[in-house]
Design a protein around this motif. Structure first.
Motif, PDB file in Angstrom:
ATOM      1  N   PHE A 172      11.269  19.983  15.212  1.00  0.00           N
ATOM      2  CA  PHE A 172      11.041  19.260  13.966  1.00  0.00           C
ATOM      3  C   PHE A 172      11.806  17.960  14.128  1.00  0.00           C
ATOM      4  O   PHE A 172      12.999  17.974  14.443  1.00  0.00           O
ATOM      5  N   PRO A 228      12.351  14.646  12.124  1.00  0.00           N
ATOM      6  CA  PRO A 228      12.237  13.719  10.996  1.00  0.00           C
ATOM      7  C   PRO A 228      12.949  12.396  11.250  1.00  0.00           C
ATOM      8  O   PRO A 228      13.876  12.317  12.056  1.00  0.00           O
ATOM      9  N   SER A 229      12.497  11.362  10.552  1.00  0.00           N
ATOM     10  CA  SER A 229      13.149  10.053  10.594  1.00  0.00           C
ATOM     11  C   SER A 229      14.050   9.912   9.374  1.00  0.00           C
ATOM     12  O   SER A 229      13.609  10.189   8.246  1.00  0.00           O
ATOM     13  N   LEU A 262      13.497  14.465   2.704  1.00  0.00           N
ATOM     14  CA  LEU A 262      12.390  15.356   3.048  1.00  0.00           C
ATOM     15  C   LEU A 262      11.700  15.844   1.777  1.00  0.00           C
ATOM     16  O   LEU A 262      12.320  15.968   0.719  1.00  0.00           O
ATOM     17  N   HIS A 304       7.265  18.127   4.610  1.00  0.00           N
ATOM     18  CA  HIS A 304       8.191  18.297   5.721  1.00  0.00           C
ATOM     19  C   HIS A 304       8.630  19.760   5.831  1.00  0.00           C
ATOM     20  O   HIS A 304       8.755  20.298   6.941  1.00  0.00           O
ATOM     21  N   SER A 348       5.965  21.780   7.521  1.00  0.00           N
ATOM     22  CA  SER A 348       5.888  21.475   8.949  1.00  0.00           C
ATOM     23  C   SER A 348       7.056  22.115   9.706  1.00  0.00           C
ATOM     24  O   SER A 348       6.873  22.683  10.797  1.00  0.00           O
ATOM     25  N   ALA A 349       8.251  22.036   9.142  1.00  0.00           N
ATOM     26  CA  ALA A 349       9.414  22.635   9.784  1.00  0.00           C
ATOM     27  C   ALA A 349       9.270  24.154   9.879  1.00  0.00           C
ATOM     28  O   ALA A 349       9.619  24.767  10.897  1.00  0.00           O
ATOM     29  N   PHE A 360      19.258  16.350   5.792  1.00  0.00           N
ATOM     30  CA  PHE A 360      18.228  17.131   6.472  1.00  0.00           C
ATOM     31  C   PHE A 360      18.763  18.509   6.867  1.00  0.00           C
ATOM     32  O   PHE A 360      18.095  19.524   6.677  1.00  0.00           O
ATOM     33  N   ARG A 397       2.688  19.530  14.621  1.00  0.00           N
ATOM     34  CA  ARG A 397       2.751  18.406  13.688  1.00  0.00           C
ATOM     35  C   ARG A 397       1.464  18.366  12.891  1.00  0.00           C
ATOM     36  O   ARG A 397       0.510  19.108  13.165  1.00  0.00           O
ATOM     37  N   LYS A 414       6.960  10.195   1.513  1.00  0.00           N
ATOM     38  CA  LYS A 414       8.165   9.628   0.918  1.00  0.00           C
ATOM     39  C   LYS A 414       7.822   8.420   0.053  1.00  0.00           C
ATOM     40  O   LYS A 414       8.344   8.264  -1.056  1.00  0.00           O
TER      41      LYS A 414
END
Length: 275
Positions: free
Chosen positions: A6, A8-9, A14, A18, A21-22, A56, A196, A237
């Motif tokens: 996973f 993320p940026s 999140l 997210h 997906s995680a 996160f 993803r 977001k």
């Protein structure tokens, strides 16, 4: 045994998309006796906020997930530069000074990432001052020949990176684009199954080409459906989708939420997309 991740940026909190997906990545790794990795993708210039990494981690723990954390992208810049230099030396990268407005005005087609770059700067002489560096896909495919990649849900795919034009691999404002950084990172981290959302399905055609050019291992992929709002738009977001942080601080049960997402029981107004 599969290794998933996973990634993320840290440019915002999140949200439920997210989380879904995680959970997909975490559960597939656990079911197959593998590892679930967390990688912070923090090279998005001033938008990256290092402190969000702790948020996160708190969110994932609240959901009941367990992970191994690997090096964040900002510690991997030398590997991106080396790969870009290698592609330049092979004559596969060229500098591009076009703005988004210029590309939109000149484009003759549209792809998953917007207007398809028409190759305006390909083959031009000139300086490399404020320029991005693009991959000459036609020249690259002449070297590799036909390629394939496998998706656990969609099956074997013929790689068609040419449909999206020549992608940027080194941005004007960042040391690498998503295409280059994610491909190199997944190889370095030993990821065997890339999970993803379906919105990144088209990017995989480019990533498969980069793997061949750079001699990287080829994982499998699994592009899962996205959580969408009533208008069919994915949670994001920038659209103000509810943040996991807010739900966590409000005292909601993260483990119960994770179980609901696993069972595809979503909050009112949110559903699983079909495309």
């Amino acid at each position: 045994m599969d290794v998933t991740r996973f990634a993320p940026s840290p440019n915002g909190s999140l949200h439920l998309g997210h989380a879904f997906s995680a959970i997909v990545a975490h559960d597939l790794a656990r079911e197959r006796g593998g590892r679930f990795l967390l990688r912070i993708e923090d090279i998005d210039g001033a938008r990256s906020r290092p402190e969000i990494g702790d948020e996160f981690r708190a969110d994932l723990a609240w959901l009941g997930l367990e992970w191994d954390e690997v090096a964040r992208q900002s510690s991997r810049l030398a590997s991106y530069e080396a790969a870009a230099d290698r592609l330049r030396a092979a004559g596969l990268l060229y500098p591009c000074t076009c703005t988004r407005a210029q590309i939109a005005a000149a484009a003759k087609a549209s792809g998953p990432e917007g207007p398809v770059y028409p190759g305006t700067c390909r083959g031009k002489d000139g300086g490399t001052g404020d320029a991005a560096w693009r991959l000459d896909v036609g020249k690259a495919l002449a070297l590799t020949g036909p390629l394939q990649w496998a998706d656990d849900l969609a099956g074997v795919q013929r790689a068609r990176p040419d449909l999206a034009g020549d992608p940027v691999l080194v941005r004007k404002d960042a040391p690498a684009s998503y295409h280059l950084a994610a491909t190199l990172d997944d190889a370095a981290d030993g990821v065997t199954l890339v999970t993803r959302g379906r919105d990144l399905f088209a990017a995989t055609h480019v990533h498969r080409l980069l793997q061949e050019l750079l001699g990287l291992p080829v994982p499998r992929w699994r592009h899962h459906p996205l959580l969408v709002e009533p208008d069919g738009q994915k949670l994001a977001k920038r659209r103000g989708s509810p943040a996991l942080r807010d739900l966590r601080l409000a005292g909601e049960d993260g483990a119960a939420l994770a179980e609901s997402l696993r069972a595809h029981r979503f909050p009112a107004g949110i559903s699983l997309g079909t495309s």
